[in-house]
Design a protein around this motif. Structure first.
Motif, PDB file in Angstrom:
ATOM      1  N   GLN A   1     141.231  49.790  50.944  1.00 41.40           N
ATOM      2  CA  GLN A   1     140.676  51.149  50.874  1.00 41.40           C
ATOM      3  C   GLN A   1     140.065  51.414  49.501  1.00 41.40           C
ATOM      4  OE1 GLN A   1     144.336  53.141  52.070  1.00 41.40           O
ATOM      5  NE2 GLN A   1     143.359  53.803  53.997  1.00 41.40           N
ATOM      6  N   LEU A   2     140.709  50.916  48.450  1.00 42.98           N
ATOM      7  CA  LEU A   2     140.158  51.078  47.102  1.00 42.98           C
ATOM      8  C   LEU A   2     138.818  50.354  46.968  1.00 42.98           C
ATOM      9  CD1 LEU A   2     143.394  50.709  44.965  1.00 42.98           C
ATOM     10  CD2 LEU A   2     142.058  52.787  45.352  1.00 42.98           C
ATOM     11  N   ASP A   3     138.724  49.154  47.546  1.00 39.09           N
ATOM     12  CA  ASP A   3     137.453  48.413  47.526  1.00 39.09           C
ATOM     13  C   ASP A   3     136.372  49.193  48.269  1.00 39.09           C
ATOM     14  OD1 ASP A   3     138.513  46.356  46.032  1.00 39.09           O
ATOM     15  OD2 ASP A   3     138.912  45.061  47.780  1.00 39.09           O
ATOM     16  N   THR A   4     136.731  49.782  49.406  1.00 44.71           N
ATOM     17  CA  THR A   4     135.775  50.587  50.174  1.00 44.71           C
ATOM     18  C   THR A   4     135.271  51.753  49.337  1.00 44.71           C
ATOM     19  OG1 THR A   4     136.849  49.998  52.256  1.00 44.71           O
ATOM     20  CG2 THR A   4     135.471  51.970  52.264  1.00 44.71           C
ATOM     21  N   LEU A   5     136.188  52.436  48.663  1.00 44.09           N
ATOM     22  CA  LEU A   5     135.788  53.565  47.820  1.00 44.09           C
ATOM     23  C   LEU A   5     134.876  53.118  46.689  1.00 44.09           C
ATOM     24  CD1 LEU A   5     139.059  55.674  47.557  1.00 44.09           C
ATOM     25  CD2 LEU A   5     136.947  56.277  48.732  1.00 44.09           C
ATOM     26  N   ARG A   6     135.182  52.007  46.070  1.00 49.18           N
ATOM     27  CA  ARG A   6     134.329  51.496  44.976  1.00 49.18           C
ATOM     28  C   ARG A   6     132.944  51.138  45.501  1.00 49.18           C
ATOM     29  NH1 ARG A   6     139.338  48.847  43.450  1.00 49.18           N
ATOM     30  NH2 ARG A   6     140.249  50.141  41.833  1.00 49.18           N
ATOM     31  N   ASP A   7     132.887  50.558  46.709  1.00 48.55           N
ATOM     32  CA  ASP A   7     131.585  50.218  47.304  1.00 48.55           C
ATOM     33  C   ASP A   7     130.765  51.477  47.584  1.00 48.55           C
ATOM     34  OD1 ASP A   7     132.267  47.548  47.207  1.00 48.55           O
ATOM     35  OD2 ASP A   7     132.786  47.401  49.343  1.00 48.55           O
ATOM     36  N   TRP A   8     131.437  52.532  48.007  1.00 49.52           N
ATOM     37  CA  TRP A   8     130.757  53.797  48.303  1.00 49.52           C
ATOM     38  C   TRP A   8     130.331  54.531  47.033  1.00 49.52           C
ATOM     39  CZ3 TRP A   8     134.689  56.267  52.206  1.00 49.52           C
ATOM     40  CH2 TRP A   8     134.609  55.602  53.435  1.00 49.52           C
ATOM     41  N   GLY A   9     130.988  54.230  45.909  1.00 48.61           N
ATOM     42  CA  GLY A   9     130.745  55.031  44.706  1.00 48.61           C
ATOM     43  C   GLY A   9     131.296  56.425  44.911  1.00 48.61           C
ATOM     44  N   ALA A  10     132.566  56.520  45.278  1.00 45.06           N
ATOM     45  CA  ALA A  10     133.205  57.773  45.681  1.00 45.06           C
ATOM     46  C   ALA A  10     133.035  58.878  44.646  1.00 45.06           C
ATOM     47  CB  ALA A  10     134.689  57.526  45.945  1.00 45.06           C
ATOM     48  N   GLU A  11     132.560  60.027  45.105  1.00 42.76           N
ATOM     49  CA  GLU A  11     132.357  61.205  44.263  1.00 42.76           C
ATOM     50  C   GLU A  11     132.703  62.454  45.063  1.00 42.76           C
ATOM     51  OE1 GLU A  11     128.270  61.197  43.111  1.00 42.76           O
ATOM     52  OE2 GLU A  11     128.534  59.607  41.652  1.00 42.76           O
ATOM     53  N   LEU A  12     133.029  63.522  44.336  1.00 41.67           N
ATOM     54  CA  LEU A  12     133.184  64.839  44.960  1.00 41.67           C
ATOM     55  C   LEU A  12     131.817  65.507  44.991  1.00 41.67           C
ATOM     56  CD1 LEU A  12     136.339  66.459  43.304  1.00 41.67           C
ATOM     57  CD2 LEU A  12     136.116  65.586  45.616  1.00 41.67           C
ATOM     58  N   TYR A  13     131.512  66.154  46.094  1.00 39.06           N
ATOM     59  CA  TYR A  13     130.307  66.966  46.192  1.00 39.06           C
ATOM     60  C   TYR A  13     130.741  68.394  46.459  1.00 39.06           C
ATOM     61  CZ  TYR A  13     127.675  62.660  46.420  1.00 39.06           C
ATOM     62  OH  TYR A  13     127.135  61.448  46.126  1.00 39.06           O
ATOM     63  N   LEU A  14     130.037  69.331  45.856  1.00 37.84           N
ATOM     64  CA  LEU A  14     130.373  70.741  46.022  1.00 37.84           C
ATOM     65  C   LEU A  14     129.196  71.475  46.633  1.00 37.84           C
ATOM     66  CD1 LEU A  14     131.913  71.281  42.490  1.00 37.84           C
ATOM     67  CD2 LEU A  14     133.117  70.778  44.601  1.00 37.84           C
ATOM     68  N   VAL A  15     129.506  72.360  47.565  1.00 39.21           N
ATOM     69  CA  VAL A  15     128.497  73.248  48.143  1.00 39.21           C
ATOM     70  C   VAL A  15     128.946  74.659  47.807  1.00 39.21           C
ATOM     71  CG1 VAL A  15     127.380  74.038  50.254  1.00 39.21           C
ATOM     72  CG2 VAL A  15     128.029  71.628  50.022  1.00 39.21           C
ATOM     73  N   ALA A  16     128.204  75.313  46.923  1.00 41.16           N
ATOM     74  CA  ALA A  16     128.529  76.687  46.522  1.00 41.16           C
ATOM     75  C   ALA A  16     127.622  77.643  47.285  1.00 41.16           C
ATOM     76  CB  ALA A  16     128.347  76.859  45.022  1.00 41.16           C
ATOM     77  N   GLN A  17     128.198  78.724  47.783  1.00 42.28           N
ATOM     78  CA  GLN A  17     127.445  79.731  48.513  1.00 42.28           C
ATOM     79  C   GLN A  17     127.796  81.114  47.977  1.00 42.28           C
ATOM     80  OE1 GLN A  17     128.910  78.604  52.446  1.00 42.28           O
ATOM     81  NE2 GLN A  17     126.851  77.925  52.969  1.00 42.28           N
ATOM     82  N   ALA A  18     126.829  82.019  48.086  1.00 43.96           N
ATOM     83  CA  ALA A  18     127.035  83.402  47.651  1.00 43.96           C
ATOM     84  C   ALA A  18     126.679  84.338  48.794  1.00 43.96           C
ATOM     85  CB  ALA A  18     126.191  83.702  46.419  1.00 43.96           C
ATOM     86  N   GLN A  19     127.301  85.508  48.767  1.00 43.77           N
ATOM     87  CA  GLN A  19     127.087  86.521  49.795  1.00 43.77           C
ATOM     88  C   GLN A  19     126.934  87.862  49.092  1.00 43.77           C
ATOM     89  OE1 GLN A  19     130.611  87.867  51.996  1.00 43.77           O
ATOM     90  NE2 GLN A  19     129.573  87.210  53.868  1.00 43.77           N
ATOM     91  N   GLN A  20     125.847  88.573  49.413  1.00 39.23           N
ATOM     92  CA  GLN A  20     125.602  89.835  48.721  1.00 39.23           C
ATOM     93  C   GLN A  20     126.473  90.968  49.242  1.00 39.23           C
ATOM     94  OE1 GLN A  20     121.466  90.847  48.722  1.00 39.23           O
ATOM     95  NE2 GLN A  20     121.475  91.057  46.522  1.00 39.23           N
ATOM     96  N   GLU A  21     126.596  91.109  50.538  1.00 32.72           N
ATOM     97  CA  GLU A  21     127.437  92.176  51.089  1.00 32.72           C
ATOM     98  C   GLU A  21     128.411  91.565  52.085  1.00 32.72           C
ATOM     99  OE1 GLU A  21     123.880  91.649  53.564  1.00 32.72           O
ATOM    100  OE2 GLU A  21     123.928  92.485  51.577  1.00 32.72           O
ATOM    101  N   GLU A  22     129.580  92.178  52.196  1.00 30.55           N
ATOM    102  CA  GLU A  22     130.613  91.652  53.082  1.00 30.55           C
ATOM    103  C   GLU A  22     130.079  91.590  54.498  1.00 30.55           C
ATOM    104  OE1 GLU A  22     135.345  92.185  53.915  1.00 30.55           O
ATOM    105  OE2 GLU A  22     134.344  93.480  52.505  1.00 30.55           O
ATOM    106  N   GLY A  23     130.295  90.457  55.137  1.00 26.26           N
ATOM    107  CA  GLY A  23     129.800  90.259  56.503  1.00 26.26           C
ATOM    108  C   GLY A  23     128.360  89.772  56.538  1.00 26.26           C
ATOM    109  N   GLY A  24     127.695  89.689  55.389  1.00 21.31           N
ATOM    110  CA  GLY A  24     126.311  89.207  55.333  1.00 21.31           C
ATOM    111  C   GLY A  24     126.254  87.691  55.408  1.00 21.31           C
TER     112      GLY A  24
END
Length: 176
Positions: A150-173
């Motif tokens: 599993q460690l070899d697989t991760l190294r082959d993939w170049g394992a990284e965290l990706y973040l998706v940030a979202q914003a909302q102007q009004e509640e329920g929007g």
């Protein structure tokens, strides 16, 4: 005798004018702008981790909009056997705690439905314009119990965290 076309033409012009006035008077949405702030130097590169090992790393967000907004973050990590291989979290009294699982108190992040949500009791969970959130997480850990394949697989993939940030102007929007 020619039929009168004025009433029909006048009705069309009036309808177009009312539609245009309605569009002009409708409140226009302001563009939401979040700026990510890396809490570690990305130029240092990612270290080679051993299972269970934790390294510093994290991100916060600044609201660059003209209005307050709600913020949520999806942490996307490579998965092995249906579980994330990398975990985002915080070191609390020397122990790793997954992000959004501690008591956030007045201001912080809470995990709900696969997202980290910014919360602030004083502002009704809105991030005011020009303000920065606390860190969504401050450490990254490689999941314990990974075998050498599993460690070899991760190294082959170049394992990284990706973040998706979202914003909302009004509640329920819409989240954007």
């Amino acid at each position: 005798m020619r039929p009168r076309r004025w009433p029909g033409a006048l009705a069309l012009v009036l309808a177009a004018a009312l539609w245009g006035l309605g569009y002009w008077l409708e409140p226009q949405r302001e563009e939401l702008r979040l700026e990510a702030v890396a809490l570690t130097d990305p130029a240092e590169g990612a270290p080679l981790l051993k299972p269970g090992q934790t390294v510093p790393g994290g991100v916060a967000y600044i609201n660059r909009s003209q209005a307050g907004c709600r913020v949520r973050v999806k942490v996307c990590a490579p998965e092995l056997n249906g579980e994330p291989a990398l975990l985002a979290g915080n070191l609390v009294e020397g122990r790793f705690q997954e992000a959004g699982t501690g008591g956030a108190g007045q201001e912080g992040w809470v995990r709900r439905a696969g997202y980290l949500y910014y919360q602030n009791a004083r502002t009704g969970d809105l991030l005011p314009p020009g303000r920065q959130t606390p860190a969504a997480y401050t450490a990254v850990q490689l999941r314990e119990g990974l075998d050498p394949d599993q460690l070899d697989t991760l190294r082959d993939w170049g394992a990284e965290l990706y973040l998706v940030a979202q914003a909302q102007q009004e509640e329920g929007g819409d989240w954007r």
